[in-house]
Design a protein around this motif. Structure first.
Motif, PDB file in Angstrom:
ATOM      1  N   TYR A 184      45.269   0.264   0.260  1.00  0.00           N
ATOM      2  CA  TYR A 184      45.282  -0.442   1.548  1.00  0.00           C
ATOM      3  C   TYR A 184      46.412   0.069   2.417  1.00  0.00           C
ATOM      4  CZ  TYR A 184      49.001  -3.450  -0.466  1.00  0.00           C
ATOM      5  OH  TYR A 184      50.152  -3.923  -1.056  1.00  0.00           O
ATOM      6  N   ARG A 186      48.761  -1.800   5.188  1.00  0.00           N
ATOM      7  CA  ARG A 186      49.077  -3.152   5.679  1.00  0.00           C
ATOM      8  C   ARG A 186      49.859  -3.066   6.975  1.00  0.00           C
ATOM      9  NH1 ARG A 186      53.450  -6.868   3.963  1.00  0.00           N
ATOM     10  NH2 ARG A 186      52.967  -8.921   4.824  1.00  0.00           N
ATOM     11  N   GLN A 216      46.084 -13.656   7.591  1.00  0.00           N
ATOM     12  CA  GLN A 216      45.727 -12.291   7.205  1.00  0.00           C
ATOM     13  C   GLN A 216      44.242 -12.037   7.446  1.00  0.00           C
ATOM     14  OE1 GLN A 216      45.149 -10.315   2.948  1.00  0.00           O
ATOM     15  NE2 GLN A 216      47.334 -10.688   3.339  1.00  0.00           N
ATOM     16  N   GLN A 218      41.260  -8.688   6.657  1.00  0.00           N
ATOM     17  CA  GLN A 218      41.054  -7.424   5.970  1.00  0.00           C
ATOM     18  C   GLN A 218      39.709  -6.817   6.362  1.00  0.00           C
ATOM     19  OE1 GLN A 218      41.568  -7.586   1.719  1.00  0.00           O
ATOM     20  NE2 GLN A 218      43.469  -8.780   1.834  1.00  0.00           N
ATOM     21  N   VAL A 236      44.646  -3.995   6.231  1.00  0.00           N
ATOM     22  CA  VAL A 236      45.125  -5.374   6.137  1.00  0.00           C
ATOM     23  C   VAL A 236      46.007  -5.670   7.340  1.00  0.00           C
ATOM     24  CG1 VAL A 236      46.417  -7.034   4.748  1.00  0.00           C
ATOM     25  CG2 VAL A 236      45.062  -5.246   3.620  1.00  0.00           C
ATOM     26  N   SER A 238      48.431  -8.566   8.820  1.00  0.00           N
ATOM     27  CA  SER A 238      49.122  -9.696   8.222  1.00  0.00           C
ATOM     28  C   SER A 238      50.344 -10.093   9.039  1.00  0.00           C
ATOM     29  CB  SER A 238      49.547  -9.322   6.797  1.00  0.00           C
ATOM     30  OG  SER A 238      50.465 -10.249   6.251  1.00  0.00           O
ATOM     31  N   GLU A 258      53.529  -1.347   4.812  1.00  0.00           N
ATOM     32  CA  GLU A 258      53.465  -0.722   3.494  1.00  0.00           C
ATOM     33  C   GLU A 258      52.132  -0.008   3.330  1.00  0.00           C
ATOM     34  OE1 GLU A 258      52.171  -4.029   0.345  1.00  0.00           O
ATOM     35  OE2 GLU A 258      53.849  -4.699   1.594  1.00  0.00           O
TER      36      GLU A 258
END
Length: 285
Positions: A184, A186, A216, A218, A236, A238, A258
């Motif tokens: 993923y 993020r 969040q 996705q 993602v 968030s 990240e």
């Protein structure tokens, strides 16, 4: 002509200080990645190295060739450097690209979905590899009001993608850490901006989020080589989950917090922080 997909993850951009491509290459090798040489981009402002994954996605380890002070104030070269979309970015994970098209306008496709102008028309780009091969592509980027780094730009190959992303020999995508592909990406955003950015990303991806909560969202993405032995990666979106992320969002603005990687049996697990960004290793269960 069929409409090209607008949800194929192409690459993720990691920025370090000017002239540090060799140093960041060593840092990523120490993390268990196989890093291969890249080249110098058209215009000579930036250079890069690559980390190629088995799913066809790659990491672009990029730095400017010189600090801004290298160019005389008011000179054309200084103006070009200052106009670069990454010139004012904080170091670390700064941007990500989806695979575009040189035959259809991705900007038009997304803008038609949105009913308004949110992506800029395609512009030409390229770089010269260390072996002298000239690579060409077209870039479509989000408009200035969206900002770079929270929504992706698109890179559509004019020359074969295999020149830009040398997946042959296969050993280029083999890593001591056992990394196979992206799990993923993020993207961190403030609570007030979550709804607006999620709407923009839905126009980009062309689909609704597969997971949606108050904190969040996705989306499931594609990869250039298919998922193979791993699951498809996810984008993602968030809000911060701790004080450290709150500080990071305040200092850096919205963007990638990240990047997580799938690893194979016996591969690396856990997480690490490079000098400029967070890396997570996951094993499929």
């Amino acid at each position: 002509m069929s409409i090209p997909s607008t949800k194929t993850l192409d690459h993720i951009v990691h920025l370090t200080p000017p002239g540090t491509v060799d140093e960041v290459s060593r840092q990523f090798r120490d993390l268990g990645f196989n890093v291969i040489p890249g080249g110098t981009h058209a215009g000579g402002l930036t250079a890069n190295a690559l980390v190629i994954l088995q799913d066809g996605v790659y990491l672009e380890l990029i730095s400017f060739t010189h600090p801004a002070s290298h160019y005389p104030p008011g000179s054309p070269d200084r103006a070009k450097r200052d106009a670069n979309p990454w010139a004012w970015k904080s170091l670390g994970w700064i941007d990500y690209a989806f695979l575009g098209s040189s035959k259809a306008s991705i900007a038009n496709i997304i803008n038609d979905r949105a009913g308004t102008h949110i992506y800029e028309p395609e512009v030409e780009g390229g770089r010269v590899r260390g072996d002298g091969k000239v690579l060409k592509w077209v870039i479509s980027a989000p408009g200035e009001e969206l900002g770079r780094g929270s929504t992706p730009f698109f890179c559509g190959d004019v020359t074969p993608r295999e020149l830009r992303v040398p997946i042959d020999p296969p050993s280029n995508a083999e890593h001591p850490s056992g990394v196979l592909g992206i799990a993923y990406v993020r993207v961190l955003v403030g609570r007030k901006a979550l709804s607006e950015l999620s709407s923009q990303l839905q126009f980009v991806v062309g689909e609704e989020a597969i997971l949606k909560t108050n904190t969040q969202l996705q989306w499931e993405l594609k990869t250039p080589s298919g998922s193979g032995s791993t699951r498809n990666p996810r984008l993602v979106l968030s809000i911060p989950t701790n004080e450290e992320e709150e500080v990071s969002l305040k200092d850096r603005g919205p963007g990638i917090a990240e990047v997580a990687f799938w690893t194979g049996d016996g591969g690396k697990a856990g997480e690490a922080v490079t000098p400029y960004g967070k890396v997570v290793w996951l094993r499929p269960t």
